[in-house]
Design a protein around this motif. Structure first.
Motif, PDB file in Angstrom:
ATOM      1  N   SER A  29       0.842  -1.190   0.000  1.00  0.00           N
ATOM      2  CA  SER A  29       0.000   0.000   0.000  1.00  0.00           C
ATOM      3  C   SER A  29       0.882   1.247   0.000  1.00  0.00           C
ATOM      4  O   SER A  29       2.064   1.197   0.372  1.00  0.00           O
ATOM      5  N   ALA A  30       0.296   2.365  -0.402  1.00  0.00           N
ATOM      6  CA  ALA A  30       1.049   3.622  -0.408  1.00  0.00           C
ATOM      7  C   ALA A  30       1.572   3.953   0.988  1.00  0.00           C
ATOM      8  O   ALA A  30       2.706   4.418   1.140  1.00  0.00           O
ATOM      9  N   TYR A  59       7.958   5.697  -6.612  1.00  0.00           N
ATOM     10  CA  TYR A  59       9.112   6.247  -5.909  1.00  0.00           C
ATOM     11  C   TYR A  59       8.641   7.028  -4.674  1.00  0.00           C
ATOM     12  O   TYR A  59       7.740   7.862  -4.769  1.00  0.00           O
ATOM     13  N   PHE A  60       9.300   6.792  -3.553  1.00  0.00           N
ATOM     14  CA  PHE A  60       8.953   7.500  -2.328  1.00  0.00           C
ATOM     15  C   PHE A  60      10.203   8.099  -1.693  1.00  0.00           C
ATOM     16  O   PHE A  60      11.201   7.396  -1.495  1.00  0.00           O
ATOM     17  N   ALA A  61      10.132   9.390  -1.396  1.00  0.00           N
ATOM     18  CA  ALA A  61      11.131  10.074  -0.571  1.00  0.00           C
ATOM     19  C   ALA A  61      10.715   9.920   0.893  1.00  0.00           C
ATOM     20  O   ALA A  61       9.613   9.450   1.191  1.00  0.00           O
ATOM     21  N   PRO A  62      11.563  10.311   1.857  1.00  0.00           N
ATOM     22  CA  PRO A  62      11.184  10.151   3.260  1.00  0.00           C
ATOM     23  C   PRO A  62       9.897  10.857   3.651  1.00  0.00           C
ATOM     24  O   PRO A  62       9.217  10.418   4.587  1.00  0.00           O
ATOM     25  N   GLU A  63       9.543  11.934   2.926  1.00  0.00           N
ATOM     26  CA  GLU A  63       8.353  12.690   3.320  1.00  0.00           C
ATOM     27  C   GLU A  63       7.323  12.827   2.208  1.00  0.00           C
ATOM     28  O   GLU A  63       6.520  13.756   2.218  1.00  0.00           O
ATOM     29  N   GLU A  65       5.651  10.909  -1.836  1.00  0.00           N
ATOM     30  CA  GLU A  65       5.867  10.250  -3.118  1.00  0.00           C
ATOM     31  C   GLU A  65       6.320  11.271  -4.157  1.00  0.00           C
ATOM     32  O   GLU A  65       5.886  12.428  -4.147  1.00  0.00           O
ATOM     33  N   VAL A  66       7.202  10.845  -5.069  1.00  0.00           N
ATOM     34  CA  VAL A  66       7.618  11.681  -6.187  1.00  0.00           C
ATOM     35  C   VAL A  66       7.253  10.959  -7.485  1.00  0.00           C
ATOM     36  O   VAL A  66       7.199   9.730  -7.548  1.00  0.00           O
TER      37      VAL A  66
END
Length: 275
Positions: A29-30, A59-63, A65-66
């Motif tokens: 999940s997201a 793609y996910f950054a620490p804070e 999604e990009v």
């Protein structure tokens, strides 16, 4: 869950930009992916699961999604190469279809991504002055031959061309103020560059809007830059980007704009396994 840690755009087996890589049969999940990315702590973690002839990729950054991350795509290419061999792998992103080609190298794997299409536009009124103030610069510190420009190659960046290398080396900014400003304008990074030659560009990429002070190697920004230089008539041939040296993580990106206004850009780099 197996999380691979691979540095993309490594220079002579050193440096590069670390990415988490998760290859799985079904994407989590997201919320789960966001938590994993925060726990890994790298500027991005990429998740990929089989879909048709390729892979559904996020793609996910620490804070947050990009939409697209270049260095994580190169790291993903290395992981896919190690798992399934040298090949070109279609990748299905949230808003685009791209590909990554895995290539054996002397010390592991290299990869070439083909970015989403590219575009550029003028900054909003007052935006340039806000960012110059963030870094403590004035208009006299800018490269007179290139304008400050919004650029996009799958993710949004503000390109700030600088007049000399020393300005790039001395770059510093307030993290909280930078995060607020990047979020205000919907930027993934600010791409600060100095052109040593038309075919050799030095870069730094503040990434505060997604929780990272600086990115050591930014493939998405390099793709957007390549598209802008080609489409504005400045430079349409291949060039190299050196990044990360000022933060102790030397990185090298090879950039090859494809022909045509708004066309994708190919970005190549070497990788190294971490740990």
């Amino acid at each position: 869950m197996d999380i691979q840690r691979i540095a993309a755009f490594a220079e002579a087996g050193q440096g590069g930009n670390p990415a988490g890589v998760v290859l799985t049969e079904t994407l989590p999940s997201a919320d789960q992916m966001q938590q994993i990315a925060a726990d890994v702590g790298y500027s991005e973690t990429v998740f990929a699961a089989p879909q048709g002839d390729g892979f559904r990729t996020r793609y996910f950054a620490p804070e947050g999604e990009v939409a697209f991350c270049g260095h994580a795509t190169i790291a993903l290419g290395a992981a896919l190469g190690a798992q399934s061999g040298a090949a070109t792998y279609p990748l299905y992103l949230n808003d685009a279809e791209i590909s990554v080609t895995a290539t054996p190298a002397d010390a592991g794997w290299g990869a070439t991504l083909q970015s989403p299409g590219t575009s550029h536009r003028a900054p909003e009124q007052g935006m340039v002055q806000e960012f110059l103030a963030l870094f403590g610069w004035t208009s006299a510190d800018l490269d007179p031959d290139l304008p400050v420009t919004r650029i996009n190659g799958g993710a949004e960046h503000l390109l700030i061309p600088l007049a000399n290398r020393a300005l790039l080396a001395d770059m510093a900014y307030d993290f909280d103020a930078g995060a607020a400003l990047m979020q205000k304008y919907g930027l993934v990074t600010v791409n600060l560059i100095w052109r040593e030659r038309p075919d050799l560009i030095h870069s730094r990429n503040p990434f505060a809007g997604h929780g990272v002070y600086e990115d050591p190697a930014t493939g998405a920004a390099a793709a957007a830059l390549g598209g802008f230089l080609r489409d504005s008539g400045v430079w349409s041939d291949a060039f190299e980007v050196l990044q990360g040296a000022d933060m102790g993580a030397p990185s090298r990106l090879w950039v090859a704009p494809m022909p045509g206004q708004g066309a994708p850009v190919r970005i190549t780099g070497q990788t190294r396994t971490i740990g």
